[in-house]
Design an enzyme around this catalytic site. Structure first.
Site, PDB file in Angstrom:
ATOM      1  N   CYS A 140       0.836  -1.407  -0.029  1.00 26.19           N
ATOM      2  CA  CYS A 140       0.288   0.376   0.230  1.00 26.19           C
ATOM      3  C   CYS A 140       0.968   1.130  -0.427  1.00 26.19           C
ATOM      4  O   CYS A 140       0.410   2.748  -0.176  1.00 26.19           O
ATOM      5  CB  CYS A 140      -1.184   0.259   1.231  1.00 26.19           C
ATOM      6  SG  CYS A 140      -1.888  -1.561   1.037  1.00 26.19           S
ATOM      7  N   ASN A 161     -10.233  -0.253  -0.518  1.00 27.95           N
ATOM      8  CA  ASN A 161      -8.628  -0.076  -0.294  1.00 27.95           C
ATOM      9  C   ASN A 161      -8.097  -1.118  -1.509  1.00 27.95           C
ATOM     10  O   ASN A 161      -7.768  -2.046  -2.097  1.00 27.95           O
ATOM     11  CB  ASN A 161      -8.775  -0.769   1.351  1.00 27.95           C
ATOM     12  CG  ASN A 161      -6.814  -0.899   1.569  1.00 27.95           C
ATOM     13  OD1 ASN A 161      -6.350  -1.045   0.408  1.00 27.95           O
ATOM     14  ND2 ASN A 161      -6.497  -1.151   2.879  1.00 27.95           N
ATOM     15  N   HIS A 202      -3.543   7.082   2.820  1.00 29.03           N
ATOM     16  CA  HIS A 202      -3.534   5.887   2.204  1.00 29.03           C
ATOM     17  C   HIS A 202      -4.737   5.596   2.949  1.00 29.03           C
ATOM     18  O   HIS A 202      -5.584   5.805   3.608  1.00 29.03           O
ATOM     19  CB  HIS A 202      -3.098   4.519   2.966  1.00 29.03           C
ATOM     20  CG  HIS A 202      -3.286   3.301   2.272  1.00 29.03           C
ATOM     21  ND1 HIS A 202      -4.009   2.751   0.859  1.00 29.03           N
ATOM     22  CD2 HIS A 202      -3.353   2.208   2.919  1.00 29.03           C
ATOM     23  CE1 HIS A 202      -4.169   1.757   1.238  1.00 29.03           C
ATOM     24  NE2 HIS A 202      -3.914   1.096   2.783  1.00 29.03           N
TER      25      HIS A 202
HETATM   26  O1  UT7 Z   1      -4.188  -1.111   3.680  1.00 35.83           O
HETATM   27  C1  UT7 Z   1      -3.020  -1.954   4.434  1.00 35.83           C
HETATM   28  C2  UT7 Z   1      -2.859  -1.178   5.887  1.00 35.83           C
HETATM   29  N1  UT7 Z   1      -4.829  -2.529   5.803  1.00 35.83           N
HETATM   30  C3  UT7 Z   1      -5.577  -1.371   6.775  1.00 35.83           C
HETATM   31  O2  UT7 Z   1      -4.865  -0.504   7.635  1.00 35.83           O
HETATM   32  C4  UT7 Z   1      -6.774  -2.327   7.487  1.00 35.83           C
HETATM   33  C5  UT7 Z   1      -6.511  -1.572   9.032  1.00 35.83           C
HETATM   34  N2  UT7 Z   1      -7.711  -2.584   9.927  1.00 35.83           N
HETATM   35  C6  UT7 Z   1      -9.081  -2.478   9.665  1.00 35.83           C
HETATM   36  O3  UT7 Z   1      -9.632  -2.010   8.418  1.00 35.83           O
HETATM   37  C7  UT7 Z   1     -10.104  -3.148  10.376  1.00 35.83           C
HETATM   38  O4  UT7 Z   1      -9.199  -4.007  11.718  1.00 35.83           O
HETATM   39  C8  UT7 Z   1     -11.318  -3.662  10.153  1.00 35.83           C
HETATM   40  C9  UT7 Z   1     -12.674  -3.233   9.211  1.00 35.83           C
HETATM   41  C10 UT7 Z   1     -10.108  -5.511   9.380  1.00 35.83           C
HETATM   42  C11 UT7 Z   1     -11.807  -5.053  11.053  1.00 35.83           C
HETATM   43  O5  UT7 Z   1     -12.796  -4.010  11.431  1.00 35.83           O
HETATM   44  P1  UT7 Z   1     -12.587  -3.731  13.471  1.00 35.83           P
HETATM   45  O6  UT7 Z   1     -12.796  -3.048  14.328  1.00 35.83           O
HETATM   46  O7  UT7 Z   1     -10.774  -4.282  13.378  1.00 35.83           O
HETATM   47  O8  UT7 Z   1     -13.203  -5.873  13.594  1.00 35.83           O
HETATM   48  P2  UT7 Z   1     -12.456  -6.526  14.088  1.00 35.83           P
HETATM   49  O9  UT7 Z   1     -11.624  -7.596  13.741  1.00 35.83           O
HETATM   50  O10 UT7 Z   1     -11.989  -6.183  15.873  1.00 35.83           O
HETATM   51  O11 UT7 Z   1     -13.908  -8.165  14.871  1.00 35.83           O
HETATM   52  C12 UT7 Z   1     -15.308  -7.202  15.563  1.00 35.83           C
HETATM   53  C13 UT7 Z   1     -16.106  -8.104  15.469  1.00 35.83           C
HETATM   54  C14 UT7 Z   1     -15.533  -9.671  16.120  1.00 35.83           C
HETATM   55  O12 UT7 Z   1     -16.319  -9.777  17.092  1.00 35.83           O
HETATM   56  P3  UT7 Z   1     -16.756 -10.183  18.512  1.00 35.83           P
HETATM   57  O13 UT7 Z   1     -15.831 -10.570  18.440  1.00 35.83           O
HETATM   58  O14 UT7 Z   1     -16.561  -8.624  18.497  1.00 35.83           O
HETATM   59  O15 UT7 Z   1     -18.315 -10.714  18.679  1.00 35.83           O
HETATM   60  C15 UT7 Z   1     -15.634 -10.000  14.397  1.00 35.83           C
HETATM   61  O16 UT7 Z   1     -15.508 -11.603  14.833  1.00 35.83           O
HETATM   62  O17 UT7 Z   1     -16.760  -8.396  14.249  1.00 35.83           O
HETATM   63  C16 UT7 Z   1     -16.711  -9.482  13.561  1.00 35.83           C
HETATM   64  N3  UT7 Z   1     -16.652  -9.534  12.285  1.00 35.83           N
HETATM   65  C17 UT7 Z   1     -16.901  -9.754  11.411  1.00 35.83           C
HETATM   66  N4  UT7 Z   1     -18.340  -8.784  11.601  1.00 35.83           N
HETATM   67  C18 UT7 Z   1     -19.308  -9.162  10.580  1.00 35.83           C
HETATM   68  C19 UT7 Z   1     -14.750 -10.150  11.919  1.00 35.83           C
HETATM   69  N5  UT7 Z   1     -15.175  -9.114  11.046  1.00 35.83           N
HETATM   70  C20 UT7 Z   1     -16.602  -9.371  10.210  1.00 35.83           C
HETATM   71  C21 UT7 Z   1     -17.209  -9.224   9.121  1.00 35.83           C
HETATM   72  N6  UT7 Z   1     -18.765  -9.163   9.543  1.00 35.83           N
HETATM   73  N7  UT7 Z   1     -17.032  -9.280   7.933  1.00 35.83           N
END
Ligand code: UT7
Length: 340
Positions: free
Chosen positions: A125, A296, A265
Site C-alpha cells: 500500500c 482499499n 492511504h
Molecule cells: O491497506 C493496508 C493497511 N490495512 C489497514 O489499515 C486495515 C486495518 N484494519 C481494519 O480496517 C479493521 O481492522 C477491519 C475493518 C478489517 C476490521 O474492523 P475491526 O473493528 O478491527 O474488527 P475486529 O476484527 O476487531 O472484529 C470485531 C468483531 C468481531 O466479533 P466479536 O469478537 O466482537 O464478537 C469479529 O468476529 O466483528 C466481527 N467481524 C465481522 N462481523 C461481520 C469480523 N469480520 C466481520 C465481518 N462481518 N466481515
C-alpha cells in the site's frame, strides 16, 4: 598516460514536482450487498467498521497493464507531455501475478516511451509514495528528466471472497503521476521506513511453492490469497502513522495550519478520522475519503484519492497536500506535494 580527470557529476533539476495526475476506475461497481453472504456480514457492519459502501472489481479486459496505461495516459495529458518525454516508469504493485519480468517495461512500451527505464516497486500500500520519493530523487539527481509513477492493483485476484477480514476491503484500480523538474520545491523530502517485526500482519497466506508445488512436483494449485490481522494493523496505522505524518510536515517545513489537503492511504474511514484527530488537523484541511466508493486499492489508493479530489475541486493547483501510505511489510512513506 592515464587521465587524471574525475567523473562527471550529477546534472539534475534544482527541484521536482508533480506535473499531472491520472486515474482509472474499473467499470464494475460492487456494493457491499454483493459480498456479505459469503462472509456472514451485513452492509451496516461493513459501513460502520470501515466506511466502505462499494468498490470496483476489474473485469477480464481490465488487466493490470490496461488499467495502468489508462491512468498513465490521463496523467500525461494533464502534464501536457507525450510519452517519449518520459525517461523512467516506476510501477508500484503487488498484483502483477508474474514472477518476472516486471510489468513496467510492458507499460512503458505500450505508452510509447523511447525505451524508458522501467521497473516495479513492491512496497504494497505504501508503493506509490515510495515511487514518488524515488522519482523526485531521480529528477534531482539527473538520472531522469520526467518520471511516470503508477500505482495499480487487481487485488480481487488475490483476495478470498470467503475471508471475513479482507473480502470487503480490497479492490482494484490504478492511479498515476508524472514527476518532472521544477524551479521551486514541489515534493518535500520523504519520511519512510519499515517495521519488519510486524512482517506477518498483512501477507500472502502461503508461499507460491506451498500451494502450487515445485515445477517438478506440482501441488494443489490454489492461488495464495491475502490475509490480514486487521485489528493490529488498525492500531498501528491509527497511532504510529499519525506521528509519521507529523514528521513529514516537519520535514516539509510547514505546520498543519499551512496544509490544504490530506490524502492518507484509503484503508479504513475510521483510520483516516483517527489520524486527522491525532494530528489536530484544522477544519480547513480537506481530507480524501475515496475509500467509501473505492475500498482499499493498495498502491493505487493515494493517487486515486488525489485524482478524485482534483477532479471534484477539493485539491486545487498550488495546494499543499500531505500524502501518507502504509501497509504490508509493514512499510510506510509520506511526503508533502504541491498539487498540479
Ligand atoms: O491497506 C493496508 C493497511 N490495512 C489497514 O489499515 C486495515 C486495518 N484494519 C481494519 O480496517 C479493521 O481492522 C477491519 C475493518 C478489517 C476490521 O474492523 P475491526 O473493528 O478491527 O474488527 P475486529 O476484527 O476487531 O472484529 C470485531 C468483531 C468481531 O466479533 P466479536 O469478537 O466482537 O464478537 C469479529 O468476529 O466483528 C466481527 N467481524 C465481522 N462481523 C461481520 C469480523 N469480520 C466481520 C465481518 N462481518 N466481515
Amino acid at each position: 598516460m592515464r587521465s587524471s580527470r574525475g567523473l562527471a557529476g550529477a546534472t539534475g533539476a534544482p527541484h521536482a514536482r508533480i506535473l499531472g495526475v491520472g486515474a482509472y476506475r474499473p467499470s464494475r461497481v460492487v456494493p457491499n450487498s454483493e459480498l456479505v453472504a459469503a462472509i456472514d456480514s451485513t452492509d451496516e457492519w461493513i459501513q460502520q467498521r470501515s466506511g466502505i459502501r462499494e468498490r470496483r472489481f476489474a473485469g477480464p479486459e481490465e488487466t493490470v497493464q490496461r488499467m495502468a496505461v489508462e491512468a498513465a495516459r490521463e496523467a500525461l495529458a494533464q502534464a501536457g507531455l507525450d510519452a517519449p518525454r518520459i525517461d523512467a516508469v516506476v510501477v508500484a504493485t503487488v498484483s502483477h501475478l508474474m514472477q518476472t519480468p516486471a510489468i513496467a517495461p510492458a507499460i512503458a512500451h505500450e505508452l510509447g516511451t523511447e525505451q524508458a527505464a522501467a521497473f516495479d516497486v513492491s512496497a504494497a500500500c505504501a508503493g506509490f509514495c515510495h515511487g514518488v520519493a524515488l522519482a523526485q530523487d531521480m529528477v534531482r539527481g539527473g538520472s531522469a528528466g520526467h518520471v511516470l509513477v503508477i500505482g495499480v492493483e487487481r487485488l480481487s485476484d488475490i483476495t478470498s471472497p470467503t475471508d471475513r477480514g479482507t473480502a470487503f476491503i480490497f479492490a482494484d484500480g490504478a492511479g498515476a503521476a508524472v514527476v518532472g523538474p521544477s524551479e521551486t520545491p514541489g515534493i518535500s523530502p520523504v519520511v519512510w521506513g519499515s517495521d519488519g517485526e510486524q512482517f506477518d500482519l498483512i501477507r500472502s497466506r502461503e508461499d507460491w511453492r506451498d500451494v502450487l508445488g515445485t515445477t517438478a512436483d506440482p501441488g494443489s494449485r490454489i492461488m495464495p490469497h491475502l490475509t490480514m490481522q486487521g485489528n493490529a494493523v488498525f492500531r498501528w496505522a491509527s497511532f504510529a502513522m499519525a506521528k509519521v505524518a507529523q514528521q513529514a510536515l516537519d520535514r516539509a517545513g510547514i505546520t498543519a495550519d499551512e496544509l490544504d489537503v490530506f490524502v492518507p492511504h484509503q484503508a479504513n474511514m475510521r483510520i483516516i478520522d483517527a489520524m486527522a484527530r491525532a494530528m489536530r488537523l484544522p477544519d480547513h484541511v480537506r481530507i480524501a475519503r475515496d475509500v467509501a466508493e473505492s475500498g482499499n486499492t493498495s498502491a493505487a489508493s493515494v493517487p486515486l484519492a488525489l485524482a478524485r479530489m482534483i477532479a471534484e475541486g477539493d485539491a486545487r493547483p498550488g495546494d499543499k497536500a500531505l500524502l501518507i501510505a502504509f501497509g504490508a511489510g509493514l512499510a510506510y512513506a509520506a511526503q508533502v506535494v504541491v498539487v498540479p
